[in-house]
Design a protein around this motif. Structure first.
Motif, PDB file in Angstrom:
ATOM      1  N   ALA A  90      50.850 -18.427  66.861  1.00 30.42           N
ATOM      2  CA  ALA A  90      50.854 -16.986  67.158  1.00 30.42           C
ATOM      3  C   ALA A  90      49.438 -16.429  67.220  1.00 30.42           C
ATOM      4  O   ALA A  90      49.178 -15.479  67.950  1.00 30.42           O
ATOM      5  CB  ALA A  90      51.656 -16.244  66.090  1.00 30.42           C
ATOM      6  N   ALA A  91      48.518 -17.035  66.461  1.00 30.52           N
ATOM      7  CA  ALA A  91      47.119 -16.584  66.503  1.00 30.52           C
ATOM      8  C   ALA A  91      46.387 -17.182  67.703  1.00 30.52           C
ATOM      9  O   ALA A  91      45.223 -16.871  67.937  1.00 30.52           O
ATOM     10  CB  ALA A  91      46.403 -16.977  65.201  1.00 30.52           C
ATOM     11  N   GLY A  92      47.048 -18.048  68.441  1.00 28.80           N
ATOM     12  CA  GLY A  92      46.437 -18.635  69.625  1.00 28.80           C
ATOM     13  C   GLY A  92      45.447 -19.743  69.291  1.00 28.80           C
ATOM     14  O   GLY A  92      44.513 -19.989  70.045  1.00 28.80           O
ATOM     15  N   VAL A  93      45.666 -20.410  68.145  1.00 23.33           N
ATOM     16  CA  VAL A  93      44.729 -21.454  67.717  1.00 23.33           C
ATOM     17  C   VAL A  93      45.293 -22.837  68.061  1.00 23.33           C
ATOM     18  O   VAL A  93      46.425 -23.157  67.689  1.00 23.33           O
ATOM     19  CB  VAL A  93      44.488 -21.370  66.188  1.00 23.33           C
ATOM     20  N   GLU A  94      44.503 -23.620  68.740  1.00 27.15           N
ATOM     21  CA  GLU A  94      44.920 -24.990  69.029  1.00 27.15           C
ATOM     22  C   GLU A  94      44.843 -25.824  67.759  1.00 27.15           C
ATOM     23  O   GLU A  94      43.917 -25.655  66.960  1.00 27.15           O
ATOM     24  CB  GLU A  94      44.006 -25.619  70.077  1.00 27.15           C
ATOM     25  N   LEU A 135      45.778 -11.125  60.677  1.00 30.33           N
ATOM     26  CA  LEU A 135      47.233 -10.956  60.670  1.00 30.33           C
ATOM     27  C   LEU A 135      47.709 -10.583  59.265  1.00 30.33           C
ATOM     28  O   LEU A 135      48.809 -10.938  58.850  1.00 30.33           O
ATOM     29  CB  LEU A 135      47.910 -12.259  61.115  1.00 30.33           C
ATOM     30  N   TYR A 136      46.829  -9.886  58.512  1.00 32.16           N
ATOM     31  CA  TYR A 136      47.129  -9.655  57.102  1.00 32.16           C
ATOM     32  C   TYR A 136      46.906  -8.184  56.725  1.00 32.16           C
ATOM     33  O   TYR A 136      46.450  -7.878  55.633  1.00 32.16           O
ATOM     34  CB  TYR A 136      46.257 -10.585  56.254  1.00 32.16           C
ATOM     35  N   ARG A 194      50.231 -35.197  67.341  1.00 37.73           N
ATOM     36  CA  ARG A 194      50.727 -34.244  68.320  1.00 37.73           C
ATOM     37  C   ARG A 194      49.688 -33.157  68.494  1.00 37.73           C
ATOM     38  O   ARG A 194      49.113 -32.679  67.535  1.00 37.73           O
ATOM     39  CB  ARG A 194      52.029 -33.631  67.795  1.00 37.73           C
ATOM     40  N   GLY A 195      49.413 -32.812  69.695  1.00 38.89           N
ATOM     41  CA  GLY A 195      48.466 -31.721  69.948  1.00 38.89           C
ATOM     42  C   GLY A 195      49.220 -30.504  70.423  1.00 38.89           C
ATOM     43  O   GLY A 195      50.332 -30.612  70.915  1.00 38.89           O
ATOM     44  N   TRP A 196      48.643 -29.362  70.262  1.00 41.51           N
ATOM     45  CA  TRP A 196      49.269 -28.157  70.772  1.00 41.51           C
ATOM     46  C   TRP A 196      48.200 -27.260  71.313  1.00 41.51           C
ATOM     47  O   TRP A 196      47.166 -27.064  70.690  1.00 41.51           O
ATOM     48  CB  TRP A 196      50.041 -27.437  69.665  1.00 41.51           C
ATOM     49  N   HIS A 197      48.440 -26.728  72.513  1.00 41.36           N
ATOM     50  CA  HIS A 197      47.468 -25.829  73.104  1.00 41.36           C
ATOM     51  C   HIS A 197      47.929 -24.412  72.879  1.00 41.36           C
ATOM     52  O   HIS A 197      48.976 -24.016  73.354  1.00 41.36           O
ATOM     53  CB  HIS A 197      47.296 -26.145  74.586  1.00 41.36           C
ATOM     54  N   GLY A 198      47.165 -23.705  72.139  1.00 37.72           N
ATOM     55  CA  GLY A 198      47.568 -22.389  71.665  1.00 37.72           C
ATOM     56  C   GLY A 198      47.854 -21.387  72.756  1.00 37.72           C
ATOM     57  O   GLY A 198      47.336 -21.481  73.858  1.00 37.72           O
ATOM     58  N   ALA A 199      48.689 -20.421  72.404  1.00 37.87           N
ATOM     59  CA  ALA A 199      48.989 -19.328  73.317  1.00 37.87           C
ATOM     60  C   ALA A 199      47.749 -18.454  73.473  1.00 37.87           C
ATOM     61  O   ALA A 199      46.828 -18.516  72.661  1.00 37.87           O
ATOM     62  CB  ALA A 199      50.131 -18.495  72.729  1.00 37.87           C
ATOM     63  N   ILE A 256      44.684 -18.490  57.025  1.00 36.22           N
ATOM     64  CA  ILE A 256      44.808 -18.341  58.484  1.00 36.22           C
ATOM     65  C   ILE A 256      45.060 -16.870  58.838  1.00 36.22           C
ATOM     66  O   ILE A 256      44.461 -16.324  59.766  1.00 36.22           O
ATOM     67  CB  ILE A 256      45.956 -19.236  59.018  1.00 36.22           C
ATOM     68  N   ALA A 257      45.945 -16.235  58.072  1.00 30.70           N
ATOM     69  CA  ALA A 257      46.266 -14.829  58.379  1.00 30.70           C
ATOM     70  C   ALA A 257      45.039 -13.942  58.201  1.00 30.70           C
ATOM     71  O   ALA A 257      44.797 -13.027  58.991  1.00 30.70           O
ATOM     72  CB  ALA A 257      47.402 -14.348  57.473  1.00 30.70           C
ATOM     73  N   THR A 258      44.255 -14.202  57.174  1.00 29.08           N
ATOM     74  CA  THR A 258      43.041 -13.404  56.960  1.00 29.08           C
ATOM     75  C   THR A 258      42.051 -13.653  58.090  1.00 29.08           C
ATOM     76  O   THR A 258      41.493 -12.724  58.665  1.00 29.08           O
ATOM     77  CB  THR A 258      42.390 -13.770  55.603  1.00 29.08           C
ATOM     78  N   LYS A 259      41.872 -14.909  58.402  1.00 25.33           N
ATOM     79  CA  LYS A 259      40.889 -15.272  59.430  1.00 25.33           C
ATOM     80  C   LYS A 259      41.242 -14.662  60.787  1.00 25.33           C
ATOM     81  O   LYS A 259      40.349 -14.227  61.520  1.00 25.33           O
ATOM     82  CB  LYS A 259      40.821 -16.800  59.529  1.00 25.33           C
TER      83      LYS A 259
END
Ligand SMILES: N[C@@H](CCC(=O)N[C@@H](CS)C(=O)NCC(=O)O)C(=O)O
Length: 248
Positions: A48-52, A104-105, A2-7, A98-101
């Motif tokens: 939420a971070a907009g990452v695909e 979001l931390y 499944r793919g997802w295109h980030g916000a 992910i949060a650090t990158k």
């Protein structure tokens, strides 16, 4: 898969850097069952971070055996996320990376400590909920009753009080952090169990959801899943490894 295109990225985040990174390093690839489980908070955080990202579902016992025999699962467990040349396991480690990158931390160690405390509380309640599908039918009613009691008497009052105390839209530092995202995911579960559980938490109901929505204001107003389709039913997992099912 499944793919997802980030916000779109929240305001202030440099999307050009991420686009370049994504192109060079490839999208993160998520390995898990076709269910929410422990992977769902990782999906939410990336979204939420907009990452695909891409997903490789474990759909048969053969998929599961292969993933384990390939030697990529450090503790023979999933979630496993391929990201930045690593094969990461352990949900919290993945979430923290992910949060650090993606910033979001929190801005310092004290904000981070608060975010960790809130996140751990959220994780405690979430854990009770995500293991429900594995609960023997004769124990399910009692477990749901306990979840409801803990939701209204222990966990949600904390977050309602935090929001009330500072009057801001976000839990920590007046900006979006992983704690907000995990909280909204939790509220989504709680509403599925029984929407009336949120009745006495007006700020949680409105402010947290608004806070997240504002970051993705292009999203349809009711879409709290950042475009993830709710194909995963909370109360059923299509394929579950026998050792997990046996654990109950
Ligand atoms: N502490 C680990 C626990 C992971 C875990 O229990 N994963 C389950 C699926 S949700 C699993 O792979 N179980 C198989 C096993 O333990 O053999 C984490 O948070 O990632």
């Amino acid at each position: 898969m499944r793919g997802w295109h980030g916000a779109a990225a929240p305001p202030g985040r440099d999307t050009s850097v991420r686009t370049l990174e994504t192109t060079m390093a490839g999208k993160p690839k998520l390995h898990y069952f076709n269910g929410r489980g422990r992977m769902e908070s990782i999906r939410w955080l990336l979204a939420a971070a907009g990452v695909e990202f891409e997903e490789k579902f474990i759909e048969t016992p053969e998929d599961w055996d292969k993933l384990r025999s390939d030697g990529h699962l450090m503790f023979q467990q999933v979630p496993m996320v391929e990201i930045d040349g690593m094969k990461m396991v352990q949900t919290r480690a993945i979430l923290n990376y992910i949060a650090t990158k993606y910033n979001l931390y929190g801005k310092d160690i004290k904000e981070r400590a608060l975010i960790d405390m809130y996140t751990e509380g959220i994780a405690d309640l979430s854990e009770m909920i995500i293991v429900l599908p594995l609960c023997p039918p004769d124990q399910k009613e009692a477990k749901i009753a306990l979840i409801k009691e803990r939701t209204t008497d222990r966990y949600l009052p904390v977050f309602e009080k935090v929001l009330k105390s500072h009057g801001q839209d976000y839990l920590v530092g007046n900006r979006l952090s992983k704690a907000d995202i995990h909280l909204v995911e939790l509220l989504y579960y709680v509403e599925e169990i029984d929407p009336s559980l949120l009745a006495n938490f007006p700020l949680l109901k409105v402010i947290s959801l608004t806070a997240i929505r504002r970051e993705g204001s292009h999203l349809p107003p009711q879409d709290l899943t950042f475009g993830l389709k709710p194909h995963n039913c909370l109360f059923s997992i299509p394929f579950c490894p026998p050792e997990l099912a046996a654990r109950g």
